[in-house]
Motif scaffolding. Sequence first.
Motif, mmCIF file in Angstrom:
data_model
loop_
_atom_site.group_PDB
_atom_site.id
_atom_site.type_symbol
_atom_site.label_atom_id
_atom_site.label_comp_id
_atom_site.label_asym_id
_atom_site.label_seq_id
_atom_site.Cartn_x
_atom_site.Cartn_y
_atom_site.Cartn_z
ATOM 1 N N TYR A 87 0.962 -1.259 0.031
ATOM 2 C CA TYR A 87 0.175 0.078 -0.058
ATOM 3 C C TYR A 87 0.752 1.346 0.131
ATOM 4 O O TYR A 87 0.333 2.208 -0.328
ATOM 5 N N ARG A 88 2.085 1.056 0.554
ATOM 6 C CA ARG A 88 2.838 2.361 0.540
ATOM 7 C C ARG A 88 3.566 2.924 -0.790
ATOM 8 O O ARG A 88 3.969 3.865 -0.881
ATOM 9 N N ILE A 125 -2.087 -5.839 1.123
ATOM 10 C CA ILE A 125 -2.003 -5.168 2.440
ATOM 11 C C ILE A 125 -1.727 -6.451 3.518
ATOM 12 O O ILE A 125 -1.216 -6.063 4.507
ATOM 13 N N ASP A 156 9.693 -2.495 6.514
ATOM 14 C CA ASP A 156 10.395 -2.984 7.416
ATOM 15 C C ASP A 156 9.869 -4.059 8.327
ATOM 16 O O ASP A 156 10.335 -5.156 8.780
ATOM 17 N N GLY A 157 8.639 -3.603 8.718
ATOM 18 C CA GLY A 157 7.914 -4.708 9.499
ATOM 19 C C GLY A 157 7.588 -5.921 8.897
ATOM 20 O O GLY A 157 7.694 -7.068 9.532
ATOM 21 N N ASN A 185 11.221 2.489 6.846
ATOM 22 C CA ASN A 185 10.791 3.844 7.269
ATOM 23 C C ASN A 185 10.780 4.057 8.771
ATOM 24 O O ASN A 185 10.289 4.875 9.424
ATOM 25 N N TRP A 187 9.595 2.270 11.068
ATOM 26 C CA TRP A 187 8.360 1.754 11.950
ATOM 27 C C TRP A 187 7.314 1.072 11.181
ATOM 28 O O TRP A 187 7.074 0.999 10.106
HETATM 29 C C1 LIG Z 1 0.022 -10.353 8.082
HETATM 30 C C2 LIG Z 1 -0.329 -9.173 8.547
HETATM 31 N N1 LIG Z 1 -0.066 -8.799 10.007
HETATM 32 C C3 LIG Z 1 -0.364 -7.508 10.533
HETATM 33 C C4 LIG Z 1 -0.893 -6.544 9.663
HETATM 34 C C5 LIG Z 1 -1.618 -5.300 10.269
HETATM 35 N N2 LIG Z 1 -0.538 -4.118 9.667
HETATM 36 C C6 LIG Z 1 -0.946 -3.382 8.727
HETATM 37 S S1 LIG Z 1 0.376 -2.349 8.243
HETATM 38 C C7 LIG Z 1 1.374 -2.840 9.803
HETATM 39 C C8 LIG Z 1 2.681 -2.332 9.752
HETATM 40 C C9 LIG Z 1 3.640 -2.626 8.519
HETATM 41 O O1 LIG Z 1 4.888 -2.072 8.808
HETATM 42 P P1 LIG Z 1 5.891 -2.041 7.578
HETATM 43 O O2 LIG Z 1 6.075 -3.352 7.295
HETATM 44 O O3 LIG Z 1 7.059 -1.493 8.342
HETATM 45 O O4 LIG Z 1 5.384 -1.129 6.362
HETATM 46 P P2 LIG Z 1 4.867 0.584 6.649
HETATM 47 O O5 LIG Z 1 3.473 0.502 6.851
HETATM 48 O O6 LIG Z 1 5.858 1.208 7.687
HETATM 49 O O7 LIG Z 1 5.138 0.823 5.273
HETATM 50 C C10 LIG Z 1 0.766 -3.906 10.373
HETATM 51 C C11 LIG Z 1 1.149 -4.634 11.566
HETATM 52 C C12 LIG Z 1 -1.286 -6.869 8.098
HETATM 53 N N3 LIG Z 1 -1.752 -6.094 7.364
HETATM 54 N N4 LIG Z 1 -0.798 -8.195 7.674
#
Ligand SMILES: Cc1ncc(C[n+]2csc(CCOP(=O)(O)OP(=O)(O)O)c2C)c(N)n1
Length: 351
Positions: A87-88, A125, A156-157, A185, A187
Amino acid sequence: MLSIAVDRVYQVLAPDGKLVDTPPDLAPDRLLAAYRWMVFGRQFSDRMIALQRQGRMGTFAPLNGQEATAVGLALPLAPDDWIVASYREVLAYMMRGVLPLTIAQVHRGEVGIYPRQANCLPYQIVLGTQMLHAVGVAMGIKYERKPNVVLGVCGDGATSEGDFNEALNFAGVFKAPVVFVVQNNGWAISMPRSRQTAAHAIADRAAGFGMPGVVVDGNDVLAVYKVVAEAVARARAGEGPTLVEAQTYRLGAHTTADDPKKYRPEEELAEWVARDPIPRLRAYLIGQSLLNQAEDTHLHDGVRAEIQTMVDTLEALPPQDPLVLFDNVFETMPPALASQRDALRRDLGRE
Ligand SMILES: Cc1ncc(C[n+]2csc(CCOP(=O)(O)OP(=O)(O)O)c2C)c(N)n1
Ligand SMILES: [Mg+2]
């Protein structure tokens, strides 16, 4: 290996727009187009947030601050290459030909169809899943002996997901023609990068998958372009995948449903405002006499008008038929889905 060292954050432009390394060989019109896309991304994001606040748009994930990564990674691709992202990265998708109108429709809860020739899979997503899809597309390309490359992009997450690790492991073993870009980013909503890995850098993890890793200043579009172009050339030459970590920062909230003031220190934001990718490239372009103040104002006005036209078009669209939801998923609709569609049709009073 890549020519660019792994042990430092690769940069071409300092935050004040001065050159600190050799710029890429990009013609002035491509540099200006990159700048316009970055301005477009910022204005699009701001407008989507404003529309959401007015109840005219659904939840949106702002991309403010991350424009250089999105643009820098899309710029080196050939028309038949692919981007499989999250999505970003909607700005990178727009550069491939996905209409901003379509992206806005999707964020309003409608079905949006990408042009086939954009070579973008629907943005994901469900974190990290797209990295597996990217490797799948890349393996298809390899089997068919096509000269193309796939960019798989995540945050990063997402690197903590099993899917991310499975994707990189498989791609490393089978030398899939794929480039992995992590938009770090800092976070994952309120979870800091330090909680995703004990490694010094995300790119350091590349060694464990048997591929090179590079850290690049994600707010420096020229650096992102150079690093991704080199990784794409490697993949195209059959030398396998690369992991690129683009260090950047989201200047805004995670989504329109988030308030980062609850978890992020104010000083951190101020530090990154000073590294904003758009003034950085603008200073460079002005220094190279490729842009002046009047042209910059004109460019901003043109982008604003284009986005206004998009919003006018969006809001003049007739409400989407809910039955569209069932289209474009399967070539032949399975019976269970067909019966759900028929049930909805009856509920809508359309026997
Ligand atoms: C498998 C999964 N777990 C949890 C979520 C909920 N969630 C949506 S965005 C997000 C954080 C994502 O962080 P990052 O990967 O760093 O991407 P950013 O949003 O910082 O671009 C989370 C935990 C999800 N969408 N999918
Ligand atoms: Mg993140």
